[in-house]
Design an enzyme around this catalytic site. Structure first.
Site, short mmCIF file in Angstrom:
data_model
loop_
_atom_site.label_atom_id
_atom_site.label_comp_id
_atom_site.label_asym_id
_atom_site.label_seq_id
_atom_site.Cartn_x
_atom_site.Cartn_y
_atom_site.Cartn_z
CD GLU A 191 -2.87 1.18 2.40
OE1 GLU A 191 -2.90 0.21 3.17
OE2 GLU A 191 -3.71 2.10 2.42
CG ASN A 223 -7.79 2.68 5.34
OD1 ASN A 223 -8.65 1.84 5.07
ND2 ASN A 223 -7.32 2.83 6.57
CG ASN A 240 -9.47 -1.04 1.62
OD1 ASN A 240 -9.09 -2.20 1.77
ND2 ASN A 240 -9.31 -0.11 2.56
CD GLU A 241 -10.32 -2.14 6.09
OE1 GLU A 241 -10.23 -1.01 6.61
OE2 GLU A 241 -9.66 -3.12 6.52
CE1 TYR A 262 -3.48 -5.77 9.17
CE2 TYR A 262 -5.71 -4.88 9.06
CZ TYR A 262 -4.48 -5.13 8.47
OH TYR A 262 -4.26 -4.74 7.17
CD GLU A 275 -6.16 -4.44 4.46
OE1 GLU A 275 -6.00 -4.07 5.64
OE2 GLU A 275 -6.63 -3.72 3.56
CD GLN A 312 0.23 -2.14 4.11
OE1 GLN A 312 1.12 -1.50 3.60
NE2 GLN A 312 -0.98 -1.63 4.34
O1 AHR Z 1 -3.09 -2.43 6.31
C1 AHR Z 1 -3.33 -1.21 6.96
C2 AHR Z 1 -4.77 -0.74 6.80
O2 AHR Z 1 -5.64 -1.58 7.49
C3 AHR Z 1 -5.33 -0.71 5.40
O3 AHR Z 1 -5.03 0.45 4.70
C4 AHR Z 1 -6.81 -0.79 5.64
O4 AHR Z 1 -7.49 -1.40 4.58
C5 AHR Z 1 -6.94 -1.53 6.95
O5 AHR Z 1 -7.79 -0.91 7.82
#
Ligand code: AHR
Length: 499
Positions: free
Chosen positions: A27, A72, A170-171, A242, A290, A346
């Site tokens: 990203e 994002n 995305n999201e 995450y 992700e 990432q």
């Molecule tokens: O990977 C970091 C961020 O986490 C990304 O930009 C977003 O898609 C997610 O919230």
């Protein structure tokens, strides 16, 4: 000593591993692109400014597909700013940075070729829509004879990039996302964008945005509404997750792999509910595009000066984090029947397995190792593994088995067992009944990632403190039973092959 067991039988298979399970994510965030993959003037840079030391590590990591350019970031991105001879610097609000656009689609396509990975592009459905997605696709994939495809050729790429895999935004469920919108609106936009993109290029694979995490208040309802609108037009739905150690609860953190499995199973159930409702044959598959360990710091949320490539999300990972990541890889493999794409988030510097210093070296974080081993040995048929294991009660995820495991059988019949001992207080004796596998099976290797200090990290000064090492002697197959001792808090890779 803890004791756990399971049975391996080739008659009971989960499914075939899609190599795209070993994907990653680049990203425009912090130093992932600039001084990460791209640093003109660095002693290791090639003629494009790509760091060769990073490319070597990406190949060693075994990454198969890379999602780009966000995240994002994509929801405010104008792809035209990053192509051609004149690049426009812009404010990038998602990560409060100045984006120079020196690296754009053409650089990414060239980098992907150099790295030997499949590109996975995301289109901006935050501030933009159907037309801009189609323009980008025409620029990227149309052979020639139109304004945008000829422009690509003028920009130095006569051959189309041939990008097959596209994310529709995305999201979009997240209030933090630029252009965030309700599920029904996003579902309609995703369906319309997908249809238009397929008119231009029917061979695409398309990913609709699912939830940003399992705990979103709209989780489940979001997937249902989006898929009700876009079921026939998309192939995959995305999942993001995450995890991190909180409240000094390592046991709860180490259960993250099981939490990830629960998330996958809930999304599968929702997809299949919509399938039943719509009376369709097709099944939607999952793009876990992700996932990782991420320790969020307040400074990332705060107002900061507008800078180019600031140091953001530069987490340094411990042995505990690496074992948790091992559990996440096991979770993905255990659901290889439905999870077809997964991207660790990432790739470089930003919550990443690879770290770099500007003008300096590149090195492997602790989490590099389980990924590299899973990608190397986790190709083939996943065998069903049902561990019989002691459990631990965790505040975060309730009762969790201490053993987390899967096994993959490759085309030559070599079976690799991936196993995590989540116990912090002692080793585990693992017994596996392998009588149903080939005769004369023996242990080819048993490698372990463990450390006396669960907080041990790899740093620029000490880049190889945590790395896989051969297990102590004793792992063997005898009388159709594999016996191994898994050290406390460890990731284990045990390879079994013919005589
Ligand atoms: O990977 C970091 C961020 O986490 C990304 O930009 C977003 O898609 C997610 O919230």
């Amino acid at each position: 000593m803890h004791r756990a067991s399971f049975t391996l039988d080739p008659a009971f298979s989960v499914g075939t591993v899609d190599p795209r399970l070993f994907g990653s994510f680049v990203e425009h965030l912090g130093r992932c692109v600039y001084t990460g993959v791209h640093e003109p003037g660095h002693p290791a840079a090639d003629e494009h400014g790509f760091r060769r030391d990073v490319l070597d590590l990406v190949r060693e990591l075994g990454v198969t597909v890379v999602r780009y350019p966000g995240g994002n970031f994509v929801s405010g991105h104008r792809w035209e700013d990053g192509v051609g001879p004149v690049r426009k610097a812009r404010l990038e609000p998602a990560w409060r940075s100045v984006e120079s656009n020196e690296f754009g689609l053409g650089e990414f396509a060239a980098w992907a070729r150099a790295a030997g990975i499949e590109p996975m592009m995301a289109v901006n459905l935050g501030t933009r829509g159907v037309q801009e997605a189609c323009d980008l696709l025409e620029y990227a994939n149309h052979p020639g004879g139109t304004h945008l495809s000829d422009l690509r050729a003028e920009h130095g790429a006569a051959e189309p990039y041939g990008i097959r895999l596209w994310c529709l935004g995305n999201e979009m469920d997240g209030s933090w996302q630029i252009g965030h919108r309700p599920a029904a609106d996003y579902g309609k936009l995703a369906a319309a964008t997908a249809r238009a993109m397929r008119m231009i290029d029917p061979g695409l694979e398309l990913v609709a945005c699912g939830s940003s995490h399992h705990g979103m208040p709209t989780f489940g309802a979001w997937e249902e509404e989006v898929l009700s609108a876009a079921y026939d037009d998309v192939d995959h739905v995305s999942l993001h997750a995450y995890y991190r150690e909180e409240d000094d609860d390592p046991a709860g953190f180490l259960a993250s792999g099981s939490a990830m499995e629960a998330f996958i199973e809930d999304v599968v159930a929702t997809c299949d509910h919509v399938r039943a409702k719509l009376k369709r044959r097709k099944r939607i598959t999952l793009s876990f595009d992700e996932w990782n360990v991420w320790y969020m710091r307040p400074m990332e949320e705060e107002a900061r000066p507008w800078e180019r490539a600031p140091r953001l999300l530069e987490n340094t990972y411990s042995l505990t984090d690496a074992v948790a990541v091992g559990g996440m890889l096991i979770a993905l493999l255990r659901h290889a029947d439905r999870v077809k794409i997964a991207c660790q988030a990432q790739l470089v510097n930003v919550i990443a397995p690879i770290m770099t210093e500007p003008g300096g070296p590149a090195w492997r974080q602790t989490i590099f190792h389980p990924f590299a081993q899973a990608s190397r040995y986790g190709r083939g048929e996943v065998l069903r593994v049902e561990p019989v294991s002691p459990v631990v009660e965790t505040a975060a995820h309730g009762e969790t088995p201490l053993l987390h495991a899967t096994a993959v059988r490759d085309g030559e019949g070599t079976v690799t067992v991936f196993a995590v001992n989540r116990a912090l207080d002692g080793p585990m004796e693992l017994t596996a009944d392998v009588r149903a596998l080939s005769d004369g099976l023996r242990v080819l290797s048993h490698e372990v990632l463990a450390d006396d200090d669960r907080h041990a990290k790899n740093t620029r000064e000490n880049p190889d403190r945590v790395r896989p090492r051969p297990a102590a002697d004793g792992t063997a197959v005898d009388g159709g039973r594999l016996r191994a001792v898994l050290p406390p808090l460890s990731w284990n890779v045990i390879r079994l092959g013919g005589a």
